[in-house]
Design an enzyme around this catalytic site. Structure first.
Site, PDB file in Angstrom:
ATOM      1  N   LYS A   2      10.195   5.073   6.770  1.00 47.10           N
ATOM      2  CA  LYS A   2      10.511   3.837   6.064  1.00 47.10           C
ATOM      3  C   LYS A   2      11.680   4.122   5.143  1.00 47.10           C
ATOM      4  CE  LYS A   2       5.754   2.059   5.609  1.00 47.10           C
ATOM      5  NZ  LYS A   2       4.501   2.292   4.833  1.00 47.10           N
ATOM      6  N   GLU A  31       1.707  -9.366   7.113  1.00 43.88           N
ATOM      7  CA  GLU A  31       2.577  -8.946   8.213  1.00 43.88           C
ATOM      8  C   GLU A  31       2.448  -9.855   9.434  1.00 43.88           C
ATOM      9  OE1 GLU A  31       2.175  -4.725   8.879  1.00 43.88           O
ATOM     10  OE2 GLU A  31       3.022  -4.292   6.908  1.00 43.88           O
ATOM     11  N   LYS A  69       7.410  -0.479  14.250  1.00 39.30           N
ATOM     12  CA  LYS A  69       6.475  -1.541  13.871  1.00 39.30           C
ATOM     13  C   LYS A  69       7.182  -2.472  12.898  1.00 39.30           C
ATOM     14  CE  LYS A  69       3.762   0.689  10.146  1.00 39.30           C
ATOM     15  NZ  LYS A  69       2.404   0.822   9.608  1.00 39.30           N
ATOM     16  N   SER A 124       0.873  -1.177   0.000  1.00 38.37           N
ATOM     17  CA  SER A 124       0.000   0.000   0.000  1.00 38.37           C
ATOM     18  C   SER A 124       0.910   1.227   0.000  1.00 38.37           C
ATOM     19  CB  SER A 124      -0.917  -0.010   1.218  1.00 38.37           C
ATOM     20  OG  SER A 124      -0.186   0.134   2.409  1.00 38.37           O
ATOM     21  N   HIS A 130       8.893  -1.222   9.148  1.00 40.45           N
ATOM     22  CA  HIS A 130       9.201  -2.215   8.110  1.00 40.45           C
ATOM     23  C   HIS A 130       8.291  -1.970   6.904  1.00 40.45           C
ATOM     24  CE1 HIS A 130       5.645  -5.015   9.302  1.00 40.45           C
ATOM     25  NE2 HIS A 130       5.328  -3.756   9.398  1.00 40.45           N
ATOM     26  N   ARG A 131       8.300  -2.868   5.923  1.00 40.43           N
ATOM     27  CA  ARG A 131       7.311  -2.868   4.846  1.00 40.43           C
ATOM     28  C   ARG A 131       6.562  -4.198   4.868  1.00 40.43           C
ATOM     29  NH1 ARG A 131       7.448   1.875   1.575  1.00 40.43           N
ATOM     30  NH2 ARG A 131       5.285   1.196   1.394  1.00 40.43           N
ATOM     31  N   SER A 132       5.439  -4.234   4.172  1.00 36.44           N
ATOM     32  CA  SER A 132       4.679  -5.491   4.172  1.00 36.44           C
ATOM     33  C   SER A 132       5.425  -6.594   3.420  1.00 36.44           C
ATOM     34  CB  SER A 132       3.288  -5.269   3.589  1.00 36.44           C
ATOM     35  OG  SER A 132       3.378  -4.629   2.341  1.00 36.44           O
ATOM     36  N   HIS A 178      -3.518  -5.790   2.829  1.00 39.60           N
ATOM     37  CA  HIS A 178      -2.612  -6.834   3.320  1.00 39.60           C
ATOM     38  C   HIS A 178      -3.321  -8.153   3.578  1.00 39.60           C
ATOM     39  CE1 HIS A 178       0.502  -3.683   4.903  1.00 39.60           C
ATOM     40  NE2 HIS A 178       0.394  -3.719   3.590  1.00 39.60           N
ATOM     41  N   GLN A 206      -6.100  -1.296   7.668  1.00 44.14           N
ATOM     42  CA  GLN A 206      -5.017  -2.220   7.312  1.00 44.14           C
ATOM     43  C   GLN A 206      -4.353  -2.898   8.511  1.00 44.14           C
ATOM     44  OE1 GLN A 206      -2.103  -1.048   4.028  1.00 44.14           O
ATOM     45  NE2 GLN A 206      -0.800  -0.868   5.817  1.00 44.14           N
ATOM     46  N   GLU A 207      -4.138  -2.140   9.585  1.00 42.82           N
ATOM     47  CA  GLU A 207      -3.346  -2.691  10.689  1.00 42.82           C
ATOM     48  C   GLU A 207      -3.942  -2.357  12.048  1.00 42.82           C
ATOM     49  OE1 GLU A 207       0.683  -1.237  10.186  1.00 42.82           O
ATOM     50  OE2 GLU A 207       0.572  -1.630   8.023  1.00 42.82           O
ATOM     51  N   GLU A 261      -2.396   5.967  12.459  1.00 39.12           N
ATOM     52  CA  GLU A 261      -1.639   6.287  11.236  1.00 39.12           C
ATOM     53  C   GLU A 261      -2.564   6.364  10.028  1.00 39.12           C
ATOM     54  OE1 GLU A 261       1.519   3.446  10.718  1.00 39.12           O
ATOM     55  OE2 GLU A 261       1.522   3.704   8.550  1.00 39.12           O
ATOM     56  N   ASP A 284       1.937   8.535   6.990  1.00 40.91           N
ATOM     57  CA  ASP A 284       2.803   7.594   6.258  1.00 40.91           C
ATOM     58  C   ASP A 284       2.781   7.947   4.778  1.00 40.91           C
ATOM     59  OD1 ASP A 284       4.005   5.411   5.046  1.00 40.91           O
ATOM     60  OD2 ASP A 284       2.482   3.954   5.616  1.00 40.91           O
ATOM     61  N   ASP A 343      -3.332   1.554  11.862  1.00 42.03           N
ATOM     62  CA  ASP A 343      -2.979   2.176  10.588  1.00 42.03           C
ATOM     63  C   ASP A 343      -4.153   1.925   9.655  1.00 42.03           C
ATOM     64  OD1 ASP A 343      -2.008   3.139   8.248  1.00 42.03           O
ATOM     65  OD2 ASP A 343      -0.377   1.689   8.018  1.00 42.03           O
TER      66      ASP A 343
END
Ligand code: PGA
Ligand code: ZN
Length: 420
Positions: free
Chosen positions: A337, A202, A388, A40, A365-367, A152, A160-161, A285, A312, A239
């Site tokens: 990131k 993730e 994260k 994303s 991190h990234r997915s 994700h 998403q998170e 986020e 982000d 997020d």
């Protein structure tokens, strides 16, 4: 001095190609670093150079590898690995574009990280100490994404998170345990409800919840059943990754996955306000999309004194956008990131900008990840207080947390752990 630089096309945690760079110094030091990749992504991120061919559905990185092997290797050989800034800016100039589209941000970042690792090894210092200095003692609070939705996961959750934040733990080791235990309780809760316990990109569960709200209620139940106090031992970070349900980047949000329907910016802000009243959320986020600067400012004005409001996709670790955000009070924190901007030096500069403005910064991190643990050391070095790196499972996620356990252990009781 750098004697050789090369790269290899490897696979990331989603089975897509990514780049690993190798750096050798004249004292025999040899290091490598692997580049992560997002799903994303923000519109203004630095460009991941991908091959335009049939192999790997056009996701190959052979061109980026070749750019490392030829252009970058030629330009950097003979330079001192400790001159990180000069090395990064040499690559940036060699590329010559605003978004690193000529050499590829993946090519530049891979080399940039491998150079930092080489300089650390050659200086006989752990990476976190080399990058952060001798007073680097703080281990970040792990914000662990235990329930995945959005882009994700193939489920019915729009946001998403959903992260668990063990800010009430006495140290990192205990914090990690709090989350891992809660993660297993959540698994049982979902299983008992007949919901899927397979995990998303993730490592968080990706159940088909009847609404976004039910997802958060499962998490709170899991915290309590695990024997922790929600809001005291463990809180929640979200997020929304709102870009993913606002495809046209205007002020219309379409929460289609859960069937919650269309919302305006104001309606989405009101919904967030209701959640903030009911649930122990401490960080939020991308509550709005990257195009919705005014909505973001409104959100921050309303809730910014109570919670961390993180940008982000809207800031993409780029000082140009973070500085606009600071002057417009768009948020009070920036997600950081490395591959959004594409070099270690520019990432550190983005962190410095946040610090100077009194903003928080949230290492991420990234997915799509690899087993590389650079981020763990980098987060300690940047001293942002939290990071994260995904859930309590999947090797590419726990590798970062395991490295943080190692660093905390190495600091022998001098390690610090606090949310702010
Ligand atoms: P991404 O997701 O790596 O797919 O961009 C992470 C995030 O949005 O924070
Ligand atoms: Zn995000």
């Amino acid at each position: 001095k750098i004697t050789s630089i090369s790269a290899l096309e490897i696979l990331d945690s989603r089975g897509n190609p990514t780049l690993r760079a190798y750096v050798t110094l004249d004292d025999g030091t040899k290091t490598s670093a692997s580049v992560p990749s997002g799903a994303s992504t923000g519109l203004n991120e630095a460009l991941e150079l991908r091959d335009d061919e049939k192999r790997y559905n056009g996701k190959g990185v052979q061109k980026a590898v070749e750019n490392v092997n030829k252009k970058i290797a030629t330009a950097l050989t003979g330079m001192h690995a400790v001159d990180q800034k000069a090395i990064d800016y040499t690559m940036i100039e060699l590329d010559g574009t605003e978004n690193k589209s000529k050499l590829g941000a993946n090519a530049i970042l891979g080399v940039s990280m491998a150079v930092a690792k080489a300089a650390a090894v050659s200086s006989n210092l752990p990476l976190y100490r080399y990058l952060g200095g001798s007073n680097t003692l703080r281990i970040p609070v792990p914000c662990m994404n235990i329930l995945n939705g959005g882009e994700h996961a193939d489920n019915s959750v729009d946001f998403q998170e959903f992260m668990l934040v063990p800010h009430g733990a006495p140290n990192f080791k205990e914090g990690l345990r709090y989350v891992a235990e809660t993660f297993h309780v959540l698994k049982k809760i979902l299983k008992d409800k007949g919901l899927a316990t397979s995990v998303g990109d993730e490592g968080g569960f990706a159940p088909n919840c009847a609404s976004n709200e039910i997802a958060i209620e499962f998490i709170i139940k899991a915290i309590e059943q695990a024997g922790y106090q929600s809001g005291k031992d463990l809180s929640i970070a979200i997020d929304s990754a709102a870009n993913s349900f606002s495809p046209n980047l205007d002020d219309k949000y379409d929460l289609t996955k859960s069937g919650a329907g269309k919302m305006t910016t104001d309606q989405l802000i009101d919904l967030s306000g209701e959640w903030l009243k009911k649930y122990p959320i401490i960080s939020w986020e991308d509550p709005l999309s990257e195009g919705d600067w005014d909505g973001f400012s409104k959100f921050t004005k309303k809730f910014g004194d109570k919670i961390e409001v993180v940008g982000d996709d809207i800031f993409v670790t780029n000082r140009k956008y973070i500085s606009r955000g600071i002057s417009e009070k768009t948020a009070n924190s920036a997600l950081i990131k490395l591959n959004q901007i594409g070099s270690v030096t520019e990432t550190i500069e983005a962190v410095q900008m946040c610090r100077e403005a009194g903003w928080r910064y949230f290492l991420s991190h990234r997915s799509g990840e690899t087993e590389d643990t650079f981020l763990a050391d980098f987060a300690v070095a940047m001293d942002g207080g939290h990071l994260k790196a995904g859930s309590a499972c999947r090797g590419e996620r726990v590798s970062k947390y395991n490295r943080l356990l190692e660093i905390e252990h190495e600091l022998k009781g001098r390690a610090e752990y606090r949310w702010k």
